[in-house]
Design an enzyme around this catalytic site. Structure first.
Site, PDB file in Angstrom:
ATOM      1  CB  CYS A   7      -0.898  -0.088   1.170  1.00  0.00           C
ATOM      2  SG  CYS A   7      -2.126   1.366   1.164  1.00  0.00           S
TER       3      CYS A   7
ATOM      4  CG  ASP B  18      -7.144  -2.483  -3.777  1.00  0.00           C
ATOM      5  OD1 ASP B  18      -8.084  -1.883  -2.939  1.00  0.00           O
ATOM      6  OD2 ASP B  18      -6.065  -2.727  -3.375  1.00  0.00           O
TER       7      ASP B  18
ATOM      8  CG  HIS C  40      -6.221  -2.649  -0.224  1.00  0.00           C
ATOM      9  ND1 HIS C  40      -5.407  -1.917  -0.851  1.00  0.00           N
ATOM     10  CD2 HIS C  40      -5.707  -2.265   1.127  1.00  0.00           C
ATOM     11  CE1 HIS C  40      -4.551  -1.143  -0.436  1.00  0.00           C
ATOM     12  NE2 HIS C  40      -4.440  -1.329   0.748  1.00  0.00           N
TER      13      HIS C  40
END
Length: 474
Positions: free
Chosen positions: A162, A317, A346
């Protein structure tokens, strides 16, 4: 007409029967509700044994102990080049070590990798002026040097998740000599109407990160958590609790639910200045993808990323859609890139059972194939007060080519040499740039040479500095 006409008495009896069954189920469920809530509160996370091998300010560098974990790996299967996991500044990193059977850390250990992880921990008000330069060029660089020193390797593997993936890109572009391979997991890299709801909400038209920081100093975790939850409000505030009630009798489900709820509620504040930089430079101005980003006056040059790069992304995601990651491979210099788009979201990239069965063994193998290990080196790691370290030179190895060359192949090569080289033969021109150049009638290197940097930058939708780099190679 139907042979079974409507019977109102039977319908009433069926309704009463169904109502009674539902009441009975609810009564039975209520009897175990307290027990299940206690079970949720007692679950443990992040249980893979680790040692803190370096500390600076709030951060802790963890080294995971495969032997203490009970993972046995044959000596010949142990990888010499370690993997450093760089997590986001938001939330806790134990999502990568949630439970034994759903632990990215354990999958890598089981494959013979030596695993380290940066746990940033929570900043205090004194840290609100920390910048991305502090995190990337000071904290990350010091951690990388510790891992290099402990492993004896000149360059190590990185896996960024991320926001940690985005920072890993910055680090790699600035310190390429210390990075053997770069793995990116749901990393936000390209925001040109490709970042979904989060990009739209973060648009400068609607949102000022500076106003938030001026108000709070650091960005409150509660504000971030609510924002993320509101991206899918029905699921986060209704559906998942209905699903919990329906599965309350399943202890395994309750334990998994409890672990996820613990992580979701365990957010951390984000240092104010770093947050402003990230939102304005990466999201709003898309400077990283455009190769225009600078950290403390240093150009984060994507042309320096010429090592193997692996991108992992979730098909569903909603935080970082695949379209916010995929184009990145076209604007770096690496000729060894791979993209894996998995049918998950995600968080599912790190915790879903399917990713642990199918994806992570493949990722571990990718690192292994590119981690032969170079000559061991001695690395001097400076104290946390210093921002730079001494760097050892990499070892150059010369390989003699064979003298036996197939005659036909030689003729084919000669014929190919007579053909004009396509623009994508120029380092830094990936498929996306090549397509834009082709659309403008620029197909060959000779065509490219007829334009100046400003014209090429306009055609390819890139920077003049990048276009000039292309011309300098001609």
């Amino acid at each position: 007409m139907s042979s079974n006409p409507f019977n109102p008495f039977e319908a009433a009896l069926n309704w009463q029967r169904k109502t009674l069954e539902n009441m009975t189920d609810a009564a039975e469920t209520s009897q175990i509700a307290d027990e299940r809530l206690e079970l949720m509160e007692s679950v443990e996370v992040g249980q893979t044994p680790s040692d803190v091998v370096y500390e600076e300010n709030k951060l802790e560098l963890l080294h995971y102990d495969a032997e203490a974990t009970g993972i046995e790996v044959a000596e010949e299967d142990k990888e010499a080049v370690p993997i450093l996991i760089v997590y986001a500044l938001i939330n806790r990193p134990y999502i990568l070590d949630l439970q034994e059977e759903r632990s990215v850390v354990r999958r890598l250990l089981e494959a013979g990798h030596d695993v380290y992880l940066i746990d940033w921990n929570e900043p205090s008000r004194l840290d609100q002026h920390l910048t991305l330069d502090d995190y990337v060029n000071r904290y990350m660089d010091n951690c990388v040097d510790v891992v290099r020193e402990r492993s004896g390797q000149d360059a190590i593997n990185i896996l960024g998740y991320c926001m940690g993936g985005t920072m890993s890109v910055m680090y790699t572009a600035l310190h390429k000599e210390k990075v053997n391979t770069l793995g990116l997991m749901a990393a936000g890299l390209c925001f040109d109407h490709t970042g979904g709801v989060l990009e739209e909400w973060g648009s400068e038209e609607y949102y000022s990160p500076q106003d938030v920081v001026d108000t709070f100093g650091n960005v409150p975790s509660d504000m971030l958590d609510i924002g993320f939850a509101l991206m899918d409000p029905v699921e986060n505030y209704v559906t998942k609790y209905i699903r919990f009630a329906e599965n309350m009798e399943n202890e395994g489900f309750v334990e998994n639910f409890g672990r996820m709820e613990q992580w979701l509620g365990d957010g951390i504040d984000v240092a104010g200045e770093a947050y402003v930089q990230f939102l304005e430079d990466v999201y709003q101005d898309n400077k990283l993808y455009k190769n225009e980003l600078e950290l403390n006056g240093k150009h984060v040059d994507l042309d320096n990323i010429d090592m193997p790069v692996l991108q992992l992304m979730g098909e569903y995601d909603h935080l970082i859609p695949p379209e916010a990651s995929k184009p990145f491979n076209d604007v770096i210099a690496s000729d060894d890139t791979r993209t894996i788009e998995f049918s998950t979201g995600h968080i599912g990239l790190s915790v879903s059972s399917s990713t642990h069965a199918d994806l992570w063994p493949e990722v571990a193998e990718w690192y292994s194939e590119r981690s032969t290990g170079g000559e061991e080196v001695d690395i001097e790691v400076e104290s946390p007060e210093d921002d730079t370290v001494d760097q050892s030179e990499s070892t150059d190895i010369e390989v003699d080519a064979t003298d036996d060359v197939d005659a036909d192949a030689t003729e084919d090569d000669a014929d190919a040499a007579d053909e004009p080289a396509d623009v994508d033969s120029v380092s830094g021109i990936g498929p996306t740039y090549a397509e834009r150049l082709h659309a403008a009638g620029i197909h060959s290197v000779a065509d490219l040479a007829e334009y100046d940097a400003a014209e090429l930058a306009d055609i390819a939708e890139t920077t003049e500095s990048r276009a000039q780099d292309w011309l300098d190679q001609l």
